[in-house]
Enzyme design. Structure first.
Site, PDB file in Angstrom:
ATOM      1  N   ARG A 222       8.403   5.350  11.678  1.00 20.71           N
ATOM      2  CA  ARG A 222       9.133   4.165  11.210  1.00 20.71           C
ATOM      3  C   ARG A 222       8.388   3.597  10.008  1.00 20.71           C
ATOM      4  O   ARG A 222       7.249   3.135  10.134  1.00 20.71           O
ATOM      5  CB  ARG A 222       9.239   3.140  12.341  1.00 20.71           C
ATOM      6  CG  ARG A 222      10.049   1.902  12.004  1.00 20.71           C
ATOM      7  CD  ARG A 222      10.145   0.969  13.210  1.00 20.71           C
ATOM      8  NE  ARG A 222      10.952  -0.211  12.915  1.00 20.71           N
ATOM      9  CZ  ARG A 222      10.490  -1.338  12.391  1.00 20.71           C
ATOM     10  NH1 ARG A 222       9.189  -1.442  12.115  1.00 20.71           N
ATOM     11  NH2 ARG A 222      11.292  -2.354  12.151  1.00 20.71           N
TER      12      ARG A 222
ATOM     13  N   LYS B  99       0.925  -2.229   8.006  1.00 23.25           N
ATOM     14  CA  LYS B  99       0.373  -3.177   8.979  1.00 23.25           C
ATOM     15  C   LYS B  99      -1.066  -3.551   8.629  1.00 23.25           C
ATOM     16  O   LYS B  99      -1.779  -2.835   7.922  1.00 23.25           O
ATOM     17  CB  LYS B  99       0.492  -2.606  10.386  1.00 23.25           C
ATOM     18  CG  LYS B  99       1.939  -2.589  10.865  1.00 23.25           C
ATOM     19  CD  LYS B  99       2.074  -2.208  12.314  1.00 23.25           C
ATOM     20  CE  LYS B  99       3.528  -2.337  12.774  1.00 23.25           C
ATOM     21  NZ  LYS B  99       3.718  -1.867  14.156  1.00 23.25           N
TER      22      LYS B  99
END
Length: 299
Positions: A276, A234
């Site tokens: 995740r 991210k």
């Protein structure tokens, strides 16, 4: 290593109960043309299935299949298009033997995925869509991940309008959100043992807010459910790398593997039950070293 294990020994999903005595690794399979990190890399069901098999060989405990991008600025698609992308891959992945999660916010997609045998619904909108909660309650067995995303639609433009209140405001806002969401979901008849929570790093949060949520994970455990953390590749990690002087500009998603693994280790140390990730092999190896160090008796 995983302080949440004693409090939350299992996560109930469609095929039974997942033990949480160590952090579980959830491998990401994006069957989308436009996901922020790997959109378009799995253009056919056969390619997606091969990727599922690779992730399991690399050590993934759970497969998470998403057929609609939730990156900032993404355009929504119809339930019909999402199902056309999802179902061929889901049906094949379910035959591999590992638990399979479906990343969706659409009630129609949830229903079809559960009818096909999906184990987990991973919803960035925390079952806010009309009818979603009723489908989950009626199913009675599937696991659910409720994610916090600051914006009416966490996938579209969320990062352009981050949460107010700085880092403290973000942590308190996420806590308040989960207290309300968990109460709403459980009142509808969904048992607590089926639920995990995801603070939604990068979804409607400025980079310092996402870092604060990662650093202060243990405070989120106060709501009484296990944590799923999705930091992989991210942009807030890229900003941290640039701010440290390690790069002249924020590195692109594919160049964020080391930062992603570091974030996964930090999450594991702070009590995350599920990680995740895109880079399963690297994460599994790093967790193995961390676990080996923790198992050495103190002198």
């Amino acid at each position: 290593m995983n302080s949440s294990a004693a409090s939350f020994p299992v996560w109930h999903i469609t095929r039974g109960a997942l033990a949480l005595e160590r952090p579980l690794v959830m491998g990401i399979i994006n069957v989308t043309p436009d996901s922020f990190s790997d959109g378009g890399s799995l253009p056919t069901p056969a390619a997606a299935l091969a990727h599922c098999e690779r992730l399991l060989c690399d050590g993934a405990d759970i497969l998470d299949i998403g057929a609609e991008s939730t990156r900032p600025g993404s355009c929504g698609i119809s339930a019909e298009e999402e199902l056309a992308r999802l179902l061929p891959v889901l049906r094949s992945a379910l035959r591999l033997g590992a638990p399979v999660s479906v990343d969706t916010s659409k009630p129609a997609v949830m229903r079809a995925a559960l009818e096909a045998g999906a184990d987990i619904i991973n919803d960035v909108a925390a079952l806010a869509a009309p009818g979603a909660l009723e489908i989950i309650a009626r199913h009675g067995r599937c696991g659910v991940c409720l994610m916090h995303g600051h914006a009416a639609n966490a996938g579209q433009g969320a990062q352009q309008a981050p949460m107010p209140g700085g880092t403290d405001g973000a942590v308190q806002g996420v806590l308040e959100f989960f207290r309300a969401a968990l109460a709403r979901v459980q009142q509808a008849g969904v048992e607590a043992q089926r639920l995990v929570i995801d603070p939604g790093l990068g979804f409607g949060k400025a980079a310092p807010q996402s870092l604060a949520l990662l650093a202060r994970q243990r405070e989120l455990l106060a709501v009484g459910r296990p944590l799923l953390i999705g930091a992989s590749r991210k942009s807030f990690l890229a900003h941290a790398v640039q701010a440290a002087g390690s790069a002249a500009a924020p590195p692109p998603p594919a160049a964020r593997v080391a930062a992603s693994v570091a974030a996964a280790l930090l999450a594991a140390q702070r009590g995350a039950a599920v990680l995740r990730v895109h880079d399963v092999r690297e994460t599994v190896q790093a967790l193995a070293v961390l676990r080996a160090v923790y198992e050495i008796p103190a002198n």
